[in-house]
Design an enzyme around this catalytic site. Sequence first.
Site, PDB file in Angstrom:
ATOM      1  N   GLU A  49       0.879  -1.168   0.000  1.00 34.29           N
ATOM      2  CA  GLU A  49       0.000   0.000   0.000  1.00 34.29           C
ATOM      3  C   GLU A  49       0.907   1.206   0.000  1.00 34.29           C
ATOM      4  OE1 GLU A  49      -2.679   0.922   3.189  1.00 34.29           O
ATOM      5  OE2 GLU A  49      -3.607  -1.039   2.982  1.00 34.29           O
ATOM      6  N   ASP A  60      -5.559   8.824  10.483  1.00 33.50           N
ATOM      7  CA  ASP A  60      -4.294   8.256  10.936  1.00 33.50           C
ATOM      8  C   ASP A  60      -3.926   8.694  12.346  1.00 33.50           C
ATOM      9  OD1 ASP A  60      -3.308   6.584   8.810  1.00 33.50           O
ATOM     10  OD2 ASP A  60      -3.286   8.408   7.599  1.00 33.50           O
TER      11      ASP A  60
END
Lengths: 261, 458
Positions: A49, A60
């Site tokens: 990824e 995040d």
Amino acid sequence: MSALANRIAAARAEDRAALIAYLPVGYPSVEDSIAAMVAAVEGGADVIEIGVPYSDPGMDGPVIQQAVDAAVRAGVGMRDVLKAVTAVADAGAVPVVMSYWNPIERYGVERFAADLAAAGGAGAITPDLIPDEAADWLAASEEHGLDRVFLVAPSSTDARLRSTAAACRGFVYAASTMGVTGTRATVGDAAEKLVARTRAAAPDLAVCVGLGVSNGDQAAEVAVFADGVIVGSAYVRELLEGRGPEGVRTLSKDLASGVRA
Amino acid sequence: MTTSSVRPSGERLLPARPGWPDATGHFGIFGGRFVPEALIAALDDLTEAYEAMRVDPAFLTEFDRLQRDYTGRPSPLTEVPKFAEHAGGVRILLKREDLNHTGSHKINNVLGQALLTKRIGKSRVIAETGAGQHGVATATAAALMGLSCTVYMGEEDTRRQALNVARMRLLGAEVIPVTTGSRTLKDAINEAFRDWVTNVETTNYVFGTVAGPHPFPAMVRDFQRVIGDEARAQVLEREGRLPDAVLACVGGGSNAIGIFTAFVPDDGVRLVGLEAGGDGVDTGRHAATITGGSPGVLHGARSYLLQDDNGQTIESHSISAGLDYPGVGPEHSYLHDIGRAEYRAVTDAEAMEAFALLCRTEGIIPAIESAHALAGAISLGKELGSRGAGGRGDEPPLLLVNLSGRGDKDVETASRWFGLGDHQEVDPGPGLDTDQNPTEGAVSNDEAVAGQDAGETA
């Protein structure tokens, strides 16, 4: 047709889950981040990824924020991302881009799809784009034969599991816990329930689990019920703590043996 | 669009809700929901509960009661003739949201969202804040309704607005300084979203402006439109006509949408949003999102934003913490693109000049945010006055300005700007009357002396 689905099916043929490693482009530098991705492949990752740095990464946690913030400040952009895509493909893994939506929209959705396909990318994971808002991306990914991975969460209703999975190609990303990225002591049973519900909604689509996996034991736990195990913050921590490509390779080996356990 | 004259045929008792957004929160190409899937269920629940609540007579009664007895609505309309003398001879009316409980328009929205939080059975609220006004308002509503409250505030802003940090803590809220990114409002919003996605079972996000994912832009507009609904009726009652222009500052844009909404159908009324021009839009150090930005996606919606070629959000700059935001509510982007509202930039210096002028001419200390709207009124007034345009017959043009907040929180910033309060050698910024001449017209007695000499002659 789908590069991601094919690779996950190949892992399943070996009676194991696929290992999917997240690393952002540009930390600690573009070159070093690409070297880390190659090391992750050499250690046993099936899919990389490739993270596009973004200034406002709302999903995040602190580890990924810290790395990405440095890359944003260094001016890392889509050209660097495409370079990483080609390098990962050359190393023998399947490259899939992970990007918040605005960098793609700014680059141009159609242009992004064309350039990603030309660079050898399989497709993109879009954590803040839901299929309801994705008309342009659905069309462009169709046009260029790209995979598109949307997320499902424990809070998703059955109806949303069905509609989101129907829009996916390659796999569907099951965000195992309610929260942001980051390593956790335990993975919890929410992940297994979500995978079961998602399979019921879309029997033919691979389901990969992300958020919270950091070591081989946890990977083995998840590999029992998921088609793929996604690891991000643990990889990024290797770089933040200065262990470089060697640390990434070692972690990959540990995780790769976990998904085979 | 029903009215083409500034003198309407009859007063609307209940102005219609605008025809936008659509059912999924889109204002033309703007708005929508660009959030992680994990939040979709919470946003759906919130939308459904809000749509039921907003037509529920029990809620409407309770909301009206709180606005009257707790906030102090309706807020008055104040004409400021001495200030207006510096604005080309137009007439200026201020909508006094600074007189609300907690000192700004933010309370209008949080009372609505706090009632909604109780209705959906959650016990904790979180909020982001820039200047601290929304944080103070949220902490206030949480104290009133017995909810636990956490406020995220950029570390930079906790320094600029220390008074409001203390107020929030006195009210029982937890204030978390945010140290990521530019350490201002945009990063506080990121942290609040991270908290929400983690704690969504127990927690409601009381969003402070008309931005963010659907339903926030429409819901916050509905709670803030009381400003314009009241002002429109007040101006009609007092003047027998509508204003020629309505002006408000625009950061995220909630006070502006609040005062604009009632006037949107009145074609003859200009709607003017004043963005924070910082050091000047051409310096790159500003927060003028529509004037100097481009469409993109930030904080859950598509709208204008300040971004670079890679789609990274550019850090904004403004002397005003409440306007220091690189995004803007999607309805403003829409009103701009359809040509119904116009957006202009006001620099820090122009805003501070207007700030000082209102203090001295009218005895009202405005929030620095609101001073941007006052500066816009000065320049629009001069344009209209010099052209003789906008008014009718012998009447001068009539401007309605939203005074969205009071300036107590900004006294320290203003002291630094003007070189007051300390004895260091500082060149005062523009706007301060360094000779302390009595304002023209302020004193009719020739024997009056300027303030600093009073002690010697008395």
